[in-house]
Design an enzyme around this catalytic site. Structure first.
Site: not given
Ligand code: NAD
Length: 295
Positions: A65-66, A97, A172, A247
């Site tokens: 999740l975000p 994260t 992290k 972030k």
């Molecule tokens: P994203 O925004 O693409 O995906 C998040 C998903 O969570 C969305 O599809 C959203 O609809 C869903 N969501 C939100 N609230 C929800 C709820 N209550 N119930 C169900 N679903 C819900 O984000 P991401 O890029 O996939 O990143 C996710 C996490 O991983 C973050 O914490 C980010 O910091 C971390 N991260 C991302 C990357 C990257 O390169 N994108 C790399 C390492 C870590």
């Protein structure tokens, strides 16, 4: 093979869930976005009307999740929180994260209901999620680590036990703070060379073979056209967004304040990334900070 519920199918969660399916697990997925769910169901996952329905009978619950407020909301909200619906003895793997304090709060509340928890943030980006080569930094007891390691191995290559609950998030934050400092230092060094007539490829080779060698210089060079297949050679598209780095640096600074640690380089890096994001670069790859030093 295990029954797994997967909550949060964004850029990272979708490919991670698909890798669990490919490994032969029964995976029930849920996201607020119906199209995100449909995409993973097309690859062999199942879905239910709610996250609550998905977690019933699941031995493992993975969330991606975000931010901390989403994780706390999903697990701990009164009545609708998954804490009231996950079976005793199951294990929650939160790979989002987020701040370590929220991880520890969720871990403690779940433990009160007989549910295990690890924080397991990842490094490796979307490419690593698709390829199943992520690094996982796990916070939890050694028993919890042993329980989740085989599951994490189907989504990642390097699985580290960082310490107790919250330690994965701290690891992290430390890693991404260092990464940002290296990226900024590499960018200003390359720009200094360019401003003084050097060729960026030649200078990169010299520094890579000298004591300035580091990951951002050697495999993720921020100067366009020094390397192929990196975001800088693709108009800074793809990769790891400036907004996400900003972030993560905010989380690192909160961690520093909590522990009264001095992190002057991290603080400067956070300010530069927030400034860069505010200038309209939030959606670009984090190596675009190179342009901040462009003469
Ligand atoms: P994203 O925004 O693409 O995906 C998040 C998903 O969570 C969305 O599809 C959203 O609809 C869903 N969501 C939100 N609230 C929800 C709820 N209550 N119930 C169900 N679903 C819900 O984000 P991401 O890029 O996939 O990143 C996710 C996490 O991983 C973050 O914490 C980010 O910091 C971390 N991260 C991302 C990357 C990257 O390169 N994108 C790399 C390492 C870590």
């Amino acid at each position: 093979m295990a029954n797994i519920a997967f909550i949060g199918l964004g850029n990272m969660g979708s490919p991670m869930a698909i890798n669990l399916v490919k490994a032969g697990h029964q995976v029930c997925v849920f996201d607020l976005s119906e199209s995100a769910v449909a995409q993973v169901v097309a690859q062999g996952a199942t879905t239910k009307a709610s996250a609550i329905e998905c977690v019933k009978n699941a031995q493992f619950i993975v969330s991606m999740l975000p931010a901390g407020k989403h994780v706390e909301g999903v697990y701990l909200t009164a009545e609708t929180g998954l804490i009231n619906h996950i079976e005793k003895g199951s294990v929650v793997i939160d790979s989002s994260t987020i701040d370590a304090a929220t991880s520890r709060k969720v871990a403690s509340a779940l433990a009160g209901q007989g549910i295990n928890f690890v924080d397991a943030p990842v490094s490796g980006g979307v490419g690593g999620a698709v390829a199943g080569t992520l690094s996982f930094m796990v916070g939890g007891s050694i028993d919890e680590f042993n329980q989740v390691e085989p599951i994490l191995k189907t989504m990642g290559k390097n699985i580290f036990h960082a310490g107790d609950h919250g330690a994965g998030q701290i690891a992290k934050a430390c890693n991404n703070m260092l990464l940002s400092v290296l990226m900024i230092g590499t960018s200003e060094a390359l720009q200094l060379g360019l401003a003084n007539g050097l060729d960026a490829k030649v200078l990169s080779n010299i520094m890579s073979e000298s004591s300035g060698s580091n990951w951002t210089l050697d495999v993720y060079n921020p100067c366009p056209d020094v390397m192929e297949n990196v975001p800088s050679s693709n108009d800074y598209k793809g990769g790891f967004m400036v907004d996400l780095m900003a972030k993560d640096l905010g989380l690192a600074m909160d961690t520093a304040v909590d522990s009264q640690s001095s992190t002057p380089m991290g603080a400067l890096a956070r300010n530069l990334y927030v400034m860069h994001a505010a200038s309209g670069n939030g959606g670009k790859d984090f190596s675009s900070i190179f342009n901040l030093f462009n003469k």
